[in-house]
Design a protein around this motif. Structure first.
Motif, PDB file in Angstrom:
ATOM      1  N   THR A  31      -5.733   6.682   8.985  1.00  0.00           N
ATOM      2  CA  THR A  31      -6.305   5.588   8.207  1.00  0.00           C
ATOM      3  C   THR A  31      -5.655   5.409   6.837  1.00  0.00           C
ATOM      4  O   THR A  31      -6.008   4.504   6.087  1.00  0.00           O
ATOM      5  CB  THR A  31      -7.812   5.801   8.000  1.00  0.00           C
ATOM      6  OG1 THR A  31      -7.998   7.074   7.365  1.00  0.00           O
ATOM      7  CG2 THR A  31      -8.556   5.788   9.327  1.00  0.00           C
ATOM      8  N   ASP A  32      -4.701   6.303   6.507  1.00  0.00           N
ATOM      9  CA  ASP A  32      -4.039   6.221   5.205  1.00  0.00           C
ATOM     10  C   ASP A  32      -3.046   5.071   5.167  1.00  0.00           C
ATOM     11  O   ASP A  32      -2.301   4.859   6.135  1.00  0.00           O
ATOM     12  CB  ASP A  32      -3.286   7.517   4.894  1.00  0.00           C
ATOM     13  CG  ASP A  32      -4.215   8.691   4.665  1.00  0.00           C
ATOM     14  OD1 ASP A  32      -3.787   9.836   4.881  1.00  0.00           O
ATOM     15  OD2 ASP A  32      -5.374   8.460   4.271  1.00  0.00           O
ATOM     16  N   THR A  50       5.260  -0.232   2.159  1.00  0.00           N
ATOM     17  CA  THR A  50       3.985   0.337   2.595  1.00  0.00           C
ATOM     18  C   THR A  50       3.677  -0.076   4.023  1.00  0.00           C
ATOM     19  O   THR A  50       4.137  -1.130   4.494  1.00  0.00           O
ATOM     20  CB  THR A  50       2.820  -0.131   1.699  1.00  0.00           C
ATOM     21  OG1 THR A  50       2.641  -1.548   1.852  1.00  0.00           O
ATOM     22  CG2 THR A  50       3.061   0.206   0.248  1.00  0.00           C
ATOM     23  N   VAL A  51       2.903   0.769   4.703  1.00  0.00           N
ATOM     24  CA  VAL A  51       2.423   0.444   6.042  1.00  0.00           C
ATOM     25  C   VAL A  51       0.990   0.931   6.159  1.00  0.00           C
ATOM     26  O   VAL A  51       0.675   2.079   5.849  1.00  0.00           O
ATOM     27  CB  VAL A  51       3.326   1.058   7.140  1.00  0.00           C
ATOM     28  CG1 VAL A  51       3.428   2.566   7.027  1.00  0.00           C
ATOM     29  CG2 VAL A  51       2.857   0.637   8.525  1.00  0.00           C
ATOM     30  N   SER A  52       0.106   0.048   6.601  1.00  0.00           N
ATOM     31  CA  SER A  52      -1.299   0.403   6.736  1.00  0.00           C
ATOM     32  C   SER A  52      -1.541   1.111   8.062  1.00  0.00           C
ATOM     33  O   SER A  52      -0.664   1.191   8.925  1.00  0.00           O
ATOM     34  CB  SER A  52      -2.163  -0.854   6.655  1.00  0.00           C
ATOM     35  OG  SER A  52      -2.033  -1.612   7.853  1.00  0.00           O
ATOM     36  N   GLY A  53      -2.765   1.589   8.232  1.00  0.00           N
ATOM     37  CA  GLY A  53      -3.130   2.225   9.486  1.00  0.00           C
ATOM     38  C   GLY A  53      -3.021   1.270  10.672  1.00  0.00           C
ATOM     39  O   GLY A  53      -2.787   1.689  11.802  1.00  0.00           O
ATOM     40  N   CYS A  95       7.870  10.028   0.230  1.00  0.00           N
ATOM     41  CA  CYS A  95       6.761   9.340   0.878  1.00  0.00           C
ATOM     42  C   CYS A  95       5.458   9.958   0.379  1.00  0.00           C
ATOM     43  O   CYS A  95       5.419  11.085  -0.110  1.00  0.00           O
ATOM     44  CB  CYS A  95       6.849   9.424   2.398  1.00  0.00           C
ATOM     45  SG  CYS A  95       6.339  10.993   3.083  1.00  0.00           S
ATOM     46  N   ASN A  96       4.406   9.181   0.486  1.00  0.00           N
ATOM     47  CA  ASN A  96       3.077   9.621   0.091  1.00  0.00           C
ATOM     48  C   ASN A  96       2.107   8.509   0.470  1.00  0.00           C
ATOM     49  O   ASN A  96       2.515   7.481   1.015  1.00  0.00           O
ATOM     50  CB  ASN A  96       3.007   9.896  -1.411  1.00  0.00           C
ATOM     51  CG  ASN A  96       2.104  11.054  -1.754  1.00  0.00           C
ATOM     52  OD1 ASN A  96       0.941  11.053  -1.385  1.00  0.00           O
ATOM     53  ND2 ASN A  96       2.638  12.056  -2.436  1.00  0.00           N
ATOM     54  N   VAL A  97       0.850   8.717   0.177  1.00  0.00           N
ATOM     55  CA  VAL A  97      -0.094   7.616   0.346  1.00  0.00           C
ATOM     56  C   VAL A  97       0.176   6.602  -0.765  1.00  0.00           C
ATOM     57  O   VAL A  97       0.867   6.901  -1.745  1.00  0.00           O
ATOM     58  CB  VAL A  97      -1.547   8.109   0.292  1.00  0.00           C
ATOM     59  CG1 VAL A  97      -1.813   9.062   1.447  1.00  0.00           C
ATOM     60  CG2 VAL A  97      -1.859   8.762  -1.044  1.00  0.00           C
TER      61      VAL A  97
END
Length: 120
Positions: A31-32, A50-53, A95-97
Motif C-alpha cells: 500500500t506504500d 513515484t508509483v502508487s500501490g 528509493c524510499n516511500v
C-alpha cells in the motif's frame, strides 16, 4: 526497521539505458507509494518518479518520456527503467516511500543508493 536496498547502477554512455532495482524489507510495501529519488554532486536530493500501490505513476518533467517506474508487490521491489540517458542524469539514485515536504516518515531512512554515471 524499514530498509531499502538499491542496485543496478553503473557507467553508461549518453543515450544508453539502465534498470535500477530496489528491494524493501520491514514494510507492508503493497500500500506504500514508492518513489525514486536522486542526488547529484553539490545538489539537493530530488524526487524523480513515484508509483502508487495501484500502479499510478508520476514523473519529474526532466525524466518524463525517458524513465519508467514499476513495482512488483510480491517481491517487494520497485524498478526504474532509464532510457535515453543524459549526462545530467548522473547522480546517486535512492528509493524510499514518498516523502512529505522533503521529509521521510518516521522509521524510514535512506539506503546507500546506487551510483549512475552517464558519460558524454
Amino acid at each position: 526497521q524499514v530498509q531499502f536496498v538499491e542496485s543496478g547502477g553503473g557507467l553508461v554512455q549518453a543515450g544508453g539505458s539502465l534498470r535500477l532495482s530496489c528491494t524493501a524489507s520491514g514494510t507492508r510495501f503493497r500500500t506504500d507509494v514508492m518513489a525514486w529519488y536522486r542526488q547529484a554532486p553539490g545538489k539537493q536530493r530530488e524526487l524523480v518518479a513515484t508509483v502508487s500501490g495501484l500502479r499510478s505513476t508520476n514523473y519529474a518533467n526532466s525524466v518524463k518520456g525517458r524513465f519508467t517506474i514499476s513495482r512488483d508487490n510480491e517481491k517487494k521491489t520497485v524498478y526504474l527503467q532509464m532510457n535515453s540517458l543524459k549526462p545530467e542524469d548522473t547522480a546517486v539514485y535512492y528509493c524510499n516511500v514518498l516523502w512529505a515536504r522533503g521529509v521521510l516518515p518516521s522509521g524510514h531512512n535512506w539506503g546507500q543508493g546506487t551510483q549512475v554515471t552517464v558519460s558524454s
